[in-house]
Design an enzyme around this catalytic site. Structure first.
Site, PDB file in Angstrom:
ATOM      1  N   LEU A   1       0.834  -1.218   0.000  1.00 52.66           N
ATOM      2  CA  LEU A   1       0.000   0.000   0.000  1.00 52.66           C
ATOM      3  C   LEU A   1       0.858   1.252   0.000  1.00 52.66           C
ATOM      4  O   LEU A   1       0.438   2.297  -0.477  1.00 52.66           O
ATOM      5  CB  LEU A   1      -0.905   0.028   1.230  1.00 52.66           C
ATOM      6  CG  LEU A   1      -2.035  -0.994   1.283  1.00 52.66           C
ATOM      7  CD1 LEU A   1      -2.687  -0.987   2.659  1.00 52.66           C
ATOM      8  CD2 LEU A   1      -3.078  -0.701   0.215  1.00 52.66           C
ATOM      9  N   GLY A   2       2.039   1.144   0.570  1.00 48.62           N
ATOM     10  CA  GLY A   2       2.865   2.351   0.628  1.00 48.62           C
ATOM     11  C   GLY A   2       4.160   2.087   1.353  1.00 48.62           C
ATOM     12  O   GLY A   2       4.346   1.047   1.990  1.00 48.62           O
TER      13      GLY A   2
ATOM     14  N   GLY B   1       7.117   4.130   3.839  1.00 45.57           N
ATOM     15  CA  GLY B   1       7.514   5.333   4.579  1.00 45.57           C
ATOM     16  C   GLY B   1       9.006   5.269   4.841  1.00 45.57           C
ATOM     17  O   GLY B   1       9.694   4.381   4.319  1.00 45.57           O
ATOM     18  N   GLY B   2       9.516   6.209   5.650  1.00 47.78           N
ATOM     19  CA  GLY B   2      10.940   6.260   5.958  1.00 47.78           C
ATOM     20  C   GLY B   2      11.435   4.946   6.538  1.00 47.78           C
ATOM     21  O   GLY B   2      12.435   4.385   6.089  1.00 47.78           O
TER      22      GLY B   2
ATOM     23  N   VAL C   1       3.842  -0.607   4.217  1.00 47.10           N
ATOM     24  CA  VAL C   1       2.473  -0.967   4.608  1.00 47.10           C
ATOM     25  C   VAL C   1       1.896  -1.881   3.529  1.00 47.10           C
ATOM     26  O   VAL C   1       2.045  -1.618   2.327  1.00 47.10           O
ATOM     27  CB  VAL C   1       1.579   0.294   4.785  1.00 47.10           C
ATOM     28  CG1 VAL C   1       0.192  -0.098   5.278  1.00 47.10           C
ATOM     29  CG2 VAL C   1       2.210   1.295   5.734  1.00 47.10           C
TER      30      VAL C   1
ATOM     31  N   LYS D   1       1.431  -2.599   8.907  1.00 45.43           N
ATOM     32  CA  LYS D   1       2.627  -1.756   8.825  1.00 45.43           C
ATOM     33  C   LYS D   1       3.802  -2.573   9.356  1.00 45.43           C
ATOM     34  O   LYS D   1       3.737  -3.113  10.473  1.00 45.43           O
ATOM     35  CB  LYS D   1       2.400  -0.499   9.678  1.00 45.43           C
ATOM     36  CG  LYS D   1       3.482   0.536   9.568  1.00 45.43           C
ATOM     37  CD  LYS D   1       2.989   1.851  10.166  1.00 45.43           C
ATOM     38  CE  LYS D   1       4.020   2.934  10.138  1.00 45.43           C
ATOM     39  NZ  LYS D   1       3.509   4.210  10.633  1.00 45.43           N
TER      40      LYS D   1
ATOM     41  N   ASP E   1       1.988  15.461  12.089  1.00 43.14           N
ATOM     42  CA  ASP E   1       2.222  15.160  10.669  1.00 43.14           C
ATOM     43  C   ASP E   1       0.890  15.035   9.916  1.00 43.14           C
ATOM     44  O   ASP E   1       0.709  14.122   9.100  1.00 43.14           O
ATOM     45  CB  ASP E   1       3.053  13.868  10.541  1.00 43.14           C
ATOM     46  CG  ASP E   1       3.709  13.742   9.170  1.00 43.14           C
ATOM     47  OD1 ASP E   1       3.781  14.763   8.447  1.00 43.14           O
ATOM     48  OD2 ASP E   1       4.132  12.623   8.818  1.00 43.14           O
TER      49      ASP E   1
HETATM   50  N1  ADE Z   1      -1.948   3.090   3.724  1.00 45.07           N
HETATM   51  C1  ADE Z   1      -1.390   3.323   4.921  1.00 45.07           C
HETATM   52  N2  ADE Z   1      -2.201   2.941   5.900  1.00 45.07           N
HETATM   53  C2  ADE Z   1      -3.314   2.444   5.321  1.00 45.07           C
HETATM   54  C3  ADE Z   1      -4.532   1.908   5.817  1.00 45.07           C
HETATM   55  N3  ADE Z   1      -4.744   1.817   7.129  1.00 45.07           N
HETATM   56  N4  ADE Z   1      -5.466   1.521   4.945  1.00 45.07           N
HETATM   57  C4  ADE Z   1      -5.239   1.645   3.622  1.00 45.07           C
HETATM   58  N5  ADE Z   1      -4.118   2.142   3.099  1.00 45.07           N
HETATM   59  C5  ADE Z   1      -3.154   2.542   3.940  1.00 45.07           C
END
Ligand code: ADE
Length: 435
Positions: free
Chosen positions: A19-20, A22-23, A27, A42, A134
């Site tokens: 999903l993503g 970070g530093g 996730v 995460k 943030d």
């Molecule tokens: N990206 C970061 N946290 C998330 C989440 N809780 N649900 C969906 N996408 C995310």
């Protein structure tokens, strides 16, 4: 509806997609192999400096305490020899940042609907002395229909002692950084309000107010309050932005002042009225008068704790054909009928209802992504499954027949809410009712 068990391991999850990043973390969208429930996981590598690991511990301890429909829930955390894992509520609509990019900018009514929820989340944080530090479009997550907004990523959050405790460590994203933080002066909760101002602006305009390719340029623009408000915005929107982006942190609006600002209290559309006196203990214990009614809301302020948007007035009123609030004739037979109803509750049905949140001055009502309804009032939480048959009340599971009387009252309230929500969605005037 079941919570993830507190003892988990990565083996219990199937990874669906990233999903993503970070530093210090990645996730992933994951699914519980046992229950099929979806989460965001995460993942943080353990071989990080001690300071970074302390930050993670701090993030877990803060987010674990937070239970609010506009804050991403941290279900549990666990670790193995290589990673620390945070099992989070999954928000399938993704980041507000991506949504705005896709739509270019949002209408005032959509901005109102989403930002009202964001400020409700910030209000809860600040009431607990939690300074997020943030807040930005990328840290606001949405449900599938883009109707519910939740604040996420507590990686930089801190707990502070008093409203006026100040910090000096620079953190946060330059686009949303307050002038006091950018000038390395002490800064506090008012910096979250500044960031909220940048979020409101970015929703309405399509990009943050001090957006520049170079960080240094952005910081200079912030310090010089160098931004412009487009003419196409309404006077209420312009006024709200100007008051949020006040260079003097002491002059910035508080969360309760924001919630009662005219931008969030547009009276031109009918609103769902929910009788919030129900939150009062007297009402809760004794009064059996109608709990919920519809009509054109006179948005009001909660005089006790400052203000809350869209709360119904406590005097019984109804709507005349011109939309004026008129005294309501009090029908005592309704009292009797309602107390009888407590003995023979009909199962509610949430079939086909979209996710929905309505904040009360002492709690909230939520139709969840999973299709259940949660009613949280006066520190009592009732959750009812979509078919109305399974009831969780104060952490215990009941059926319609076994639930205690205090749960029955909340159940009836939930049932009335569902009736009103259905009526309004049929009338196609639903937009105004999200918070
Ligand atoms: N990206 C970061 N946290 C998330 C989440 N809780 N649900 C969906 N996408 C995310």
């Amino acid at each position: 509806m079941e919570e993830a068990s507190p003892t988990q391991s990565i083996e219990n999850f199937e990874i669906i997609r990233p999903l993503g990043r970070g530093g210090y973390s990645d996730v992933f969208h994951v699914k519980s192999i046992e229950t099929n429930e979806e989460f965001a996981l995460k993942v943080i590598k353990r071989n990080k400096p001690a300071q970074a690991l302390n930050r993670v511990k701090n993030e877990i301890s803060i987010q674990m305490k937070l239970e609010h429909p506009n804050i991403v829930k941290l279900h549990t955390s666990f670790e193995d020899s290589s990673f620390i894992y945070l099992l989070l509520e999954y928000c399938s609509g993704g980041e507000l940042h991506s949504y705005i990019k896709q739509k270019e900018r949002l209408s005032e009514s959509e901005t109102r609907r989403l930002c009202k929820q964001i400020i409700n989340g910030i209000d809860l944080l600040h009431s607990k002395g939690i300074f997020h530090r943030d807040l930005k479009l990328g840290n606001v997550l949405l449900n599938k229909n883009k109707t519910i907004a939740k604040i996420g990523d507590f990686g930089l959050a801190i707990e502070i002692e008093g409203d006026d405790e100040m910090r000096r460590t620079i953190c946060g994203t330059p686009n949303y950084i307050s002038p006091e933080a950018a000038s390395r002066k002490p800064y506090g909760l008012a910096s979250d309000i500044w960031a909220f101002g940048c979020i409101v602006y970015a929703c309405l305009v399509g990009k943050p107010p001090f957006d520049c390719p170079e960080v240094k340029q952005t910081l200079n623009k912030v310090k010089n309050l160098d931004y412009s408000i487009p003419d196409y915005l309404s006077q209420n929107a312009k006024d709200l932005i100007a008051q949020l982006l006040s260079p003097d942190p002491w002059k910035r609006l508080s969360t309760s002042q924001i919630m009662s600002h005219p931008f969030f209290n547009n009276n031109s559309i009918p609103k769902l009225q929910i009788k919030t006196d129900y939150c009062n203990r007297d009402y809760y214990e004794g009064d059996t008068s109608p709990l919920i009614k519809t009509g054109k809301a006179r948005t009001g302020t909660d005089t006790k704790n400052g203000s809350r948007a869209s709360i119904a007035h406590s005097t019984r009123t109804t709507q005349s054909s011109e939309g004026e609030n008129m005294p309501l004739k009090y029908d005592q037979s309704q009292q009797v009928r309602r107390s009888l109803q407590l003995e023979s509750i009909q199962p509610l049905s949430l079939y086909n209802l979209d996710p929905f949140v309505h904040t009360l001055n002492n709690g909230y009502i939520e139709i969840t992504n999973q299709g259940s309804i949660k009613v949280y009032i006066a520190k009592r939480l009732l959750e009812v499954s979509s078919d109305g048959q399974v009831i969780f009340y104060q952490g215990k599971r009941y059926t319609l027949k076994t639930m205690p009387r205090s749960a029955q009252k909340l159940y009836l309230y939930a049932s009335n809410c569902v009736d009103v929500i259905r009526k309004h969605s049929v009338q196609n005037s639903f937009d105004s009712q999200y918070i």
